[in-house]
Scaffold this motif. Structure first.
Motif, PDB file in Angstrom:
ATOM      1  N   MET A   1       0.813  -1.186   0.000  1.00 39.43           N
ATOM      2  CA  MET A   1       0.000   0.000   0.000  1.00 39.43           C
ATOM      3  C   MET A   1       0.866   1.263   0.000  1.00 39.43           C
ATOM      4  N   ASP A   2       1.881   1.272   0.828  1.00 41.40           N
ATOM      5  CA  ASP A   2       2.758   2.441   0.885  1.00 41.40           C
ATOM      6  C   ASP A   2       3.509   2.629  -0.426  1.00 41.40           C
ATOM      7  N   PHE A   3       3.898   1.506  -1.031  1.00 40.49           N
ATOM      8  CA  PHE A   3       4.611   1.582  -2.306  1.00 40.49           C
ATOM      9  C   PHE A   3       3.767   2.275  -3.375  1.00 40.49           C
ATOM     10  N   VAL A   4       2.492   1.971  -3.438  1.00 38.20           N
ATOM     11  CA  VAL A   4       1.585   2.575  -4.418  1.00 38.20           C
ATOM     12  C   VAL A   4       1.472   4.075  -4.187  1.00 38.20           C
ATOM     13  N   LEU A   5       1.321   4.480  -2.945  1.00 41.07           N
ATOM     14  CA  LEU A   5       1.197   5.900  -2.626  1.00 41.07           C
ATOM     15  C   LEU A   5       2.471   6.676  -2.970  1.00 41.07           C
ATOM     16  N   VAL A   6       3.604   6.113  -2.641  1.00 39.24           N
ATOM     17  CA  VAL A   6       4.878   6.770  -2.942  1.00 39.24           C
ATOM     18  C   VAL A   6       5.121   6.785  -4.453  1.00 39.24           C
ATOM     19  N   SER A   7       4.784   5.707  -5.128  1.00 39.46           N
ATOM     20  CA  SER A   7       4.975   5.623  -6.578  1.00 39.46           C
ATOM     21  C   SER A   7       4.143   6.670  -7.313  1.00 39.46           C
ATOM     22  N   MET A   8       2.952   6.942  -6.808  1.00 44.23           N
ATOM     23  CA  MET A   8       2.098   7.938  -7.461  1.00 44.23           C
ATOM     24  C   MET A   8       2.726   9.330  -7.413  1.00 44.23           C
ATOM     25  N   LEU A   9       3.598   9.576  -6.466  1.00 45.42           N
ATOM     26  CA  LEU A   9       4.287  10.858  -6.379  1.00 45.42           C
ATOM     27  C   LEU A   9       5.631  10.849  -7.113  1.00 45.42           C
ATOM     28  N   VAL A  10       6.361   9.773  -6.970  1.00 48.17           N
ATOM     29  CA  VAL A  10       7.726   9.716  -7.484  1.00 48.17           C
ATOM     30  C   VAL A  10       7.767   9.510  -9.004  1.00 48.17           C
ATOM     31  N   VAL A  11       6.924   8.654  -9.540  1.00 48.18           N
ATOM     32  CA  VAL A  11       6.955   8.357 -10.980  1.00 48.18           C
ATOM     33  C   VAL A  11       6.663   9.593 -11.832  1.00 48.18           C
ATOM     34  N   PRO A  12       5.593  10.374 -11.578  1.00 46.08           N
ATOM     35  CA  PRO A  12       5.382  11.586 -12.378  1.00 46.08           C
ATOM     36  C   PRO A  12       6.519  12.605 -12.228  1.00 46.08           C
ATOM     37  N   LEU A  13       7.068  12.709 -11.022  1.00 50.48           N
ATOM     38  CA  LEU A  13       8.193  13.616 -10.803  1.00 50.48           C
ATOM     39  C   LEU A  13       9.396  13.177 -11.635  1.00 50.48           C
ATOM     40  N   PHE A  14       9.695  11.903 -11.627  1.00 51.09           N
ATOM     41  CA  PHE A  14      10.805  11.362 -12.404  1.00 51.09           C
ATOM     42  C   PHE A  14      10.581  11.567 -13.900  1.00 51.09           C
ATOM     43  N   LEU A  15       9.376  11.295 -14.380  1.00 52.65           N
ATOM     44  CA  LEU A  15       9.073  11.484 -15.803  1.00 52.65           C
ATOM     45  C   LEU A  15       9.140  12.958 -16.201  1.00 52.65           C
ATOM     46  N   GLY A  16       8.732  13.842 -15.305  1.00 51.17           N
ATOM     47  CA  GLY A  16       8.841  15.270 -15.581  1.00 51.17           C
ATOM     48  C   GLY A  16      10.285  15.720 -15.707  1.00 51.17           C
ATOM     49  N   ILE A  17      11.141  15.214 -14.852  1.00 52.42           N
ATOM     50  CA  ILE A  17      12.567  15.541 -14.926  1.00 52.42           C
ATOM     51  C   ILE A  17      13.171  15.003 -16.218  1.00 52.42           C
ATOM     52  N   LEU A  18      12.779  13.805 -16.619  1.00 52.15           N
ATOM     53  CA  LEU A  18      13.254  13.248 -17.893  1.00 52.15           C
ATOM     54  C   LEU A  18      12.808  14.113 -19.072  1.00 52.15           C
ATOM     55  N   GLN A  19      11.572  14.609 -19.042  1.00 56.16           N
ATOM     56  CA  GLN A  19      11.056  15.436 -20.130  1.00 56.16           C
ATOM     57  C   GLN A  19      11.817  16.756 -20.223  1.00 56.16           C
ATOM     58  N   VAL A  20      12.092  17.368 -19.102  1.00 58.78           N
ATOM     59  CA  VAL A  20      12.866  18.615 -19.104  1.00 58.78           C
ATOM     60  C   VAL A  20      14.265  18.350 -19.654  1.00 58.78           C
ATOM     61  N   GLY A  21      14.864  17.247 -19.263  1.00 57.31           N
ATOM     62  CA  GLY A  21      16.185  16.885 -19.789  1.00 57.31           C
ATOM     63  C   GLY A  21      16.162  16.663 -21.293  1.00 57.31           C
ATOM     64  N   LEU A  22      15.129  15.995 -21.788  1.00 61.33           N
ATOM     65  CA  LEU A  22      14.995  15.767 -23.227  1.00 61.33           C
ATOM     66  C   LEU A  22      14.823  17.079 -23.978  1.00 61.33           C
ATOM     67  N   TYR A  23      13.989  17.982 -23.441  1.00 63.90           N
ATOM     68  CA  TYR A  23      13.793  19.295 -24.066  1.00 63.90           C
ATOM     69  C   TYR A  23      15.111  20.069 -24.120  1.00 63.90           C
ATOM     70  N   LEU A  24      15.846  20.096 -23.019  1.00 64.19           N
ATOM     71  CA  LEU A  24      17.119  20.824 -22.996  1.00 64.19           C
ATOM     72  C   LEU A  24      18.125  20.218 -23.962  1.00 64.19           C
ATOM     73  N   TYR A  25      18.145  18.899 -24.065  1.00 64.48           N
ATOM     74  CA  TYR A  25      19.045  18.238 -25.012  1.00 64.48           C
ATOM     75  C   TYR A  25      18.731  18.653 -26.447  1.00 64.48           C
ATOM     76  N   VAL A  26      17.448  18.599 -26.821  1.00 64.83           N
ATOM     77  CA  VAL A  26      17.056  18.966 -28.185  1.00 64.83           C
ATOM     78  C   VAL A  26      17.352  20.437 -28.453  1.00 64.83           C
ATOM     79  N   ARG A  27      16.992  21.317 -27.514  1.00 69.20           N
ATOM     80  CA  ARG A  27      17.215  22.750 -27.716  1.00 69.20           C
ATOM     81  C   ARG A  27      18.698  23.079 -27.819  1.00 69.20           C
ATOM     82  N   ASN A  28      19.525  22.497 -26.967  1.00 68.69           N
ATOM     83  CA  ASN A  28      20.962  22.761 -27.013  1.00 68.69           C
ATOM     84  C   ASN A  28      21.600  22.203 -28.277  1.00 68.69           C
ATOM     85  N   THR A  29      21.147  21.053 -28.737  1.00 69.15           N
ATOM     86  CA  THR A  29      21.664  20.469 -29.964  1.00 69.15           C
ATOM     87  C   THR A  29      21.316  21.334 -31.169  1.00 69.15           C
TER      88      THR A  29
END
Length: 116
Positions: free
Chosen positions: A1-29
């Motif tokens: 149960m705790d894993f599900v609650l923590v995952s609901m917060l951590v997974v979107p945060l992680f994916l958001g950080i990946l998206q910002v990194g991808l955007y910066l990579y494309v823009r800098n390139t």
């Protein structure tokens, strides 16, 4: 149960950080390609069209071509000196490589070599 609650917060945060990194990579390139294209076109006996072609070549080797909307090169004036400007208009999807996109534009400039 705790894993599900923590995952609901951590997974979107992680994916958001990946998206910002991808955007910066494309823009800098794309920015580096525009700058290199402008420097390439600024060499003696080359035209802005040469810089435009060089920019497209550099971008196509690294970034998906469907992300780039246009590459334009033109002669310009840089602090009273003849120069070249390469402008790249592109977009970056907000969700990975799909979904609604965010448009952006970058430019590269270089002072033109003269035969003097």
């Amino acid at each position: 149960m705790d894993f599900v609650l923590v995952s609901m917060l951590v997974v979107p945060l992680f994916l958001g950080i990946l998206q910002v990194g991808l955007y910066l990579y494309v823009r800098n390139t794309v920015t580096a390609a525009a700058s290199e294209g402008a420097h390439y076109a600024a060499v003696l006996n080359r035209t802005p069209a040469d810089g435009q072609a060089r920019t497209r070549e550099l971008i196509s080797g690294v970034v998906n071509d469907r992300l780039v909307d246009s590459v334009d090169a033109s002669a310009t004036d840089i602090d009273g000196q003849p120069g070249v400007e390469v402008v790249v208009r592109a977009h970056m999807p907000a969700l990975g490589l799909w979904g609604p996109s965010v448009d952006f534009s970058v430019a590269g400039h270089a002072v033109k070599e003269t035969g003097e």
